[in-house]
Write a protein that holds these residues in place. Structure first.
Motif, PDB file in Angstrom:
ATOM      1  N   SER A 212      25.046  25.829  65.273  1.00  0.00           N
ATOM      2  CA  SER A 212      25.918  26.965  65.577  1.00  0.00           C
ATOM      3  C   SER A 212      25.719  27.454  67.010  1.00  0.00           C
ATOM      4  O   SER A 212      26.628  28.067  67.588  1.00  0.00           O
ATOM      5  CB  SER A 212      25.695  28.107  64.585  1.00  0.00           C
ATOM      6  OG  SER A 212      24.394  28.630  64.653  1.00  0.00           O
ATOM      7  N   MET A 213      24.541  27.180  67.592  1.00  0.00           N
ATOM      8  CA  MET A 213      24.362  27.457  69.019  1.00  0.00           C
ATOM      9  C   MET A 213      25.263  26.540  69.838  1.00  0.00           C
ATOM     10  O   MET A 213      25.876  26.964  70.827  1.00  0.00           O
ATOM     11  CB  MET A 213      22.896  27.255  69.416  1.00  0.00           C
ATOM     12  CG  MET A 213      21.938  28.257  68.791  1.00  0.00           C
ATOM     13  SD  MET A 213      20.190  27.824  69.048  1.00  0.00           S
ATOM     14  CE  MET A 213      19.988  28.239  70.778  1.00  0.00           C
ATOM     15  N   ARG A 214      25.343  25.291  69.416  1.00  0.00           N
ATOM     16  CA  ARG A 214      26.188  24.312  70.118  1.00  0.00           C
ATOM     17  C   ARG A 214      27.661  24.709  70.057  1.00  0.00           C
ATOM     18  O   ARG A 214      28.403  24.540  71.021  1.00  0.00           O
ATOM     19  CB  ARG A 214      25.965  22.926  69.483  1.00  0.00           C
ATOM     20  CG  ARG A 214      27.004  21.867  69.842  1.00  0.00           C
ATOM     21  CD  ARG A 214      26.937  21.488  71.312  1.00  0.00           C
ATOM     22  NE  ARG A 214      27.855  20.416  71.618  1.00  0.00           N
ATOM     23  CZ  ARG A 214      29.148  20.579  71.889  1.00  0.00           C
ATOM     24  NH1 ARG A 214      29.665  21.810  71.866  1.00  0.00           N
ATOM     25  NH2 ARG A 214      29.919  19.555  72.182  1.00  0.00           N
ATOM     26  N   ASN A 223      35.374  35.074  64.844  1.00  0.00           N
ATOM     27  CA  ASN A 223      34.561  36.174  64.312  1.00  0.00           C
ATOM     28  C   ASN A 223      33.760  35.793  63.071  1.00  0.00           C
ATOM     29  O   ASN A 223      33.629  36.599  62.135  1.00  0.00           O
ATOM     30  CB  ASN A 223      35.452  37.392  64.007  1.00  0.00           C
ATOM     31  CG  ASN A 223      36.092  37.982  65.249  1.00  0.00           C
ATOM     32  OD1 ASN A 223      35.440  38.130  66.279  1.00  0.00           O
ATOM     33  ND2 ASN A 223      37.384  38.278  65.164  1.00  0.00           N
ATOM     34  N   VAL A 224      33.237  34.582  63.055  1.00  0.00           N
ATOM     35  CA  VAL A 224      32.322  34.163  61.992  1.00  0.00           C
ATOM     36  C   VAL A 224      30.903  34.361  62.525  1.00  0.00           C
ATOM     37  O   VAL A 224      30.512  33.720  63.502  1.00  0.00           O
ATOM     38  CB  VAL A 224      32.545  32.700  61.591  1.00  0.00           C
ATOM     39  CG1 VAL A 224      31.455  32.238  60.621  1.00  0.00           C
ATOM     40  CG2 VAL A 224      33.915  32.535  60.945  1.00  0.00           C
ATOM     41  N   PRO A 225      30.113  35.257  61.910  1.00  0.00           N
ATOM     42  CA  PRO A 225      28.835  35.664  62.500  1.00  0.00           C
ATOM     43  C   PRO A 225      27.666  34.718  62.225  1.00  0.00           C
ATOM     44  O   PRO A 225      26.649  35.118  61.654  1.00  0.00           O
ATOM     45  CB  PRO A 225      28.597  37.026  61.847  1.00  0.00           C
ATOM     46  CG  PRO A 225      29.196  36.878  60.477  1.00  0.00           C
ATOM     47  CD  PRO A 225      30.415  36.018  60.673  1.00  0.00           C
ATOM     48  N   MET A 226      27.806  33.461  62.631  1.00  0.00           N
ATOM     49  CA  MET A 226      26.664  32.551  62.544  1.00  0.00           C
ATOM     50  C   MET A 226      25.583  33.041  63.506  1.00  0.00           C
ATOM     51  O   MET A 226      25.873  33.378  64.657  1.00  0.00           O
ATOM     52  CB  MET A 226      27.082  31.129  62.912  1.00  0.00           C
ATOM     53  CG  MET A 226      27.979  30.456  61.910  1.00  0.00           C
ATOM     54  SD  MET A 226      27.110  30.142  60.358  1.00  0.00           S
ATOM     55  CE  MET A 226      28.441  29.463  59.367  1.00  0.00           C
ATOM     56  N   LEU A 227      24.336  33.082  63.042  1.00  0.00           N
ATOM     57  CA  LEU A 227      23.264  33.644  63.859  1.00  0.00           C
ATOM     58  C   LEU A 227      23.171  32.948  65.210  1.00  0.00           C
ATOM     59  O   LEU A 227      22.972  33.603  66.239  1.00  0.00           O
ATOM     60  CB  LEU A 227      21.927  33.536  63.119  1.00  0.00           C
ATOM     61  CG  LEU A 227      20.759  34.224  63.825  1.00  0.00           C
ATOM     62  CD1 LEU A 227      20.913  35.738  63.761  1.00  0.00           C
ATOM     63  CD2 LEU A 227      19.423  33.805  63.207  1.00  0.00           C
ATOM     64  N   GLY A 228      23.297  31.622  65.209  1.00  0.00           N
ATOM     65  CA  GLY A 228      23.197  30.880  66.456  1.00  0.00           C
ATOM     66  C   GLY A 228      24.279  31.214  67.457  1.00  0.00           C
ATOM     67  O   GLY A 228      24.134  30.959  68.654  1.00  0.00           O
ATOM     68  N   VAL A 236      17.161  33.400  67.956  1.00  0.00           N
ATOM     69  CA  VAL A 236      17.447  32.225  67.118  1.00  0.00           C
ATOM     70  C   VAL A 236      16.250  31.286  67.096  1.00  0.00           C
ATOM     71  O   VAL A 236      15.851  30.790  66.034  1.00  0.00           O
ATOM     72  CB  VAL A 236      18.698  31.480  67.624  1.00  0.00           C
ATOM     73  CG1 VAL A 236      18.958  30.244  66.769  1.00  0.00           C
ATOM     74  CG2 VAL A 236      19.906  32.397  67.602  1.00  0.00           C
ATOM     75  N   ALA A 237      15.655  31.046  68.251  1.00  0.00           N
ATOM     76  CA  ALA A 237      14.523  30.122  68.344  1.00  0.00           C
ATOM     77  C   ALA A 237      13.334  30.622  67.523  1.00  0.00           C
ATOM     78  O   ALA A 237      12.641  29.831  66.876  1.00  0.00           O
ATOM     79  CB  ALA A 237      14.112  29.938  69.797  1.00  0.00           C
ATOM     80  N   VAL A 238      13.088  31.934  67.542  1.00  0.00           N
ATOM     81  CA  VAL A 238      11.997  32.498  66.732  1.00  0.00           C
ATOM     82  C   VAL A 238      12.250  32.227  65.256  1.00  0.00           C
ATOM     83  O   VAL A 238      11.345  31.828  64.512  1.00  0.00           O
ATOM     84  CB  VAL A 238      11.850  34.013  66.986  1.00  0.00           C
ATOM     85  CG1 VAL A 238      10.940  34.651  65.941  1.00  0.00           C
ATOM     86  CG2 VAL A 238      11.296  34.266  68.383  1.00  0.00           C
ATOM     87  N   GLN A 239      13.483  32.447  64.822  1.00  0.00           N
ATOM     88  CA  GLN A 239      13.831  32.210  63.427  1.00  0.00           C
ATOM     89  C   GLN A 239      13.696  30.736  63.058  1.00  0.00           C
ATOM     90  O   GLN A 239      13.229  30.397  61.963  1.00  0.00           O
ATOM     91  CB  GLN A 239      15.254  32.699  63.151  1.00  0.00           C
ATOM     92  CG  GLN A 239      15.421  34.204  63.217  1.00  0.00           C
ATOM     93  CD  GLN A 239      14.589  34.915  62.158  1.00  0.00           C
ATOM     94  OE1 GLN A 239      14.633  34.570  60.981  1.00  0.00           O
ATOM     95  NE2 GLN A 239      13.830  35.907  62.577  1.00  0.00           N
TER      96      GLN A 239
END
Length: 326
Positions: A212-214, A223-228, A236-239
């Motif tokens: 999802s970061m990509r 407006n889809v709230p993917m954490l990434g 995100v990296a901590v998670q």
């Protein structure tokens, strides 16, 4: 079945009609129906099914491999359930799929498959999946129903567009194949099956959040709230690191509580160390603002290899030696 079962790979593109209302050829139609099932996601789910059946057979004390019909029925039933879930998801998300670049060639967007056709197809697959899994035993059938419900209702309809925790709890659907596989062999759900379920449950966030970061631009556009997509890279990296540590710790529980042997132990420790290294590299890069789409996707690809190695070792383990701590 997120396994959670979310779209982790680019879909097979359908061939759009030449003009609105144009007839679609048989080949294009068939490819469109196949694309609705998200076959690459189905493949990943099946990677966890057969090894679990082998391990369950060994754990039950019967040895050898499950019967051919049992394996075929479970694999086909699981594939149908996963395909039904994917098809329902394509139907539900057709409004946002046409906006997101990653999903813009799905058959409901191109017009190869109509919404009515997709909905009928989804229900047909559901009925076939449940009937086949129920024929193995009622518990397996009920777990199949649960897998479809979790992905379609809990994830796609309720969580996906409302919370950054969508992939965490919705991802439970992708864990269901191991319970289905275990119950098909033993007609029960025992502790090793629960541990395998939790491995995949904890694996899903560090697998999907880098993806999802990509594709953060796509998710933000709809407006889809993917954490990434909505959180900072360091968050995100901590998670990712925390979930990866929890996943590795959980995978080791199969040694004292599940009767795992030397093959599973060695492969899981090595693969877990590799996954942890890549997760920590992502975190290290996030502290320096050096996270790129490329190194985020590296964690995503490592996660797939990790899961494949763990479950391949699970399949081989009962044939190599005794349990280490049983």
């Amino acid at each position: 079945m997120t396994l959670h079962v979310s779209a982790t790979h680019a879909p097979i593109a359908g061939t759009p009609p030449e003009a609105p209302g144009a007839r679609v050829g048989f080949s294009a139609k068939a490819k469109g129906y196949l694309a609705l099932t998200k076959p690459r996601v189905v493949e990943l789910l099946l990677v966890t099914t057969l090894p679990t059946m082998f391990f369950a057979q060994g754990y039950s004390g019967r040895g050898g491999v499950p019967g051919l019909w049992l394996m075929v029925a479970t694999m086909v039933g699981g594939a149908l359930a996963a395909g039904a879930s994917g098809a329902f998801n394509c139907y539900i998300d057709r409004d946002i799929d046409k906006v997101m670049h990653r999903t813009s060639k799905r058959p409901l967007v191109t017009g190869v498959i109509t919404p009515r056709e997709a909905l009928v197809f989804s229900w047909v697959l559901t009925v076939l999946a449940v009937a086949l899994l129920w024929s193995i035993n009622p518990l397996t059938g009920l777990l199949g129903i649960g897998a479809i419900f979790l992905y379609v209702v809990v994830y796609s309809l309720i969580l996906k567009r409302r919370t950054t925790q969508n992939i965490v709890w919705g991802g439970a659907a992708g864990c269901m194949p191991v319970l289905i596989a275990w119950s098909a062999v033993t007609n029960s759900v025992q502790w090793p099956a629960v541990i395998l379920f939790m491995i995949i449950f904890l694996w899903t966030p560090p697998h999907y959040w880098p993806l999802s970061m990509r594709y953060s631009d796509d998710y933000n556009a709809v407006n889809v709230p993917m954490l990434g997509a909505v959180a900072g890279t360091r968050t995100v990296a901590v998670q990712v690191v925390l979930y990866t540590w929890a996943m590795v710790a959980c995978s080791l529980l199969l040694i004292p509580l599940g009767g795992a042997g030397i093959v599973y132990t060695v492969v899981t420790v090595a693969a877990g160390a590799w996954f942890l290294y890549e997760a920590h590299m992502l975190y290290s890069n996030s502290k320096k603002d050096l996270v790129t789409k490329k190194n985020a996707m590296k964690v995503f690809h490592v996660s797939i290899t990790y899961l494949t190695l763990v479950f391949l070792s699970l399949a081989v383990d009962p044939f190599v030696g005794p349990a280490l701590m049983r």
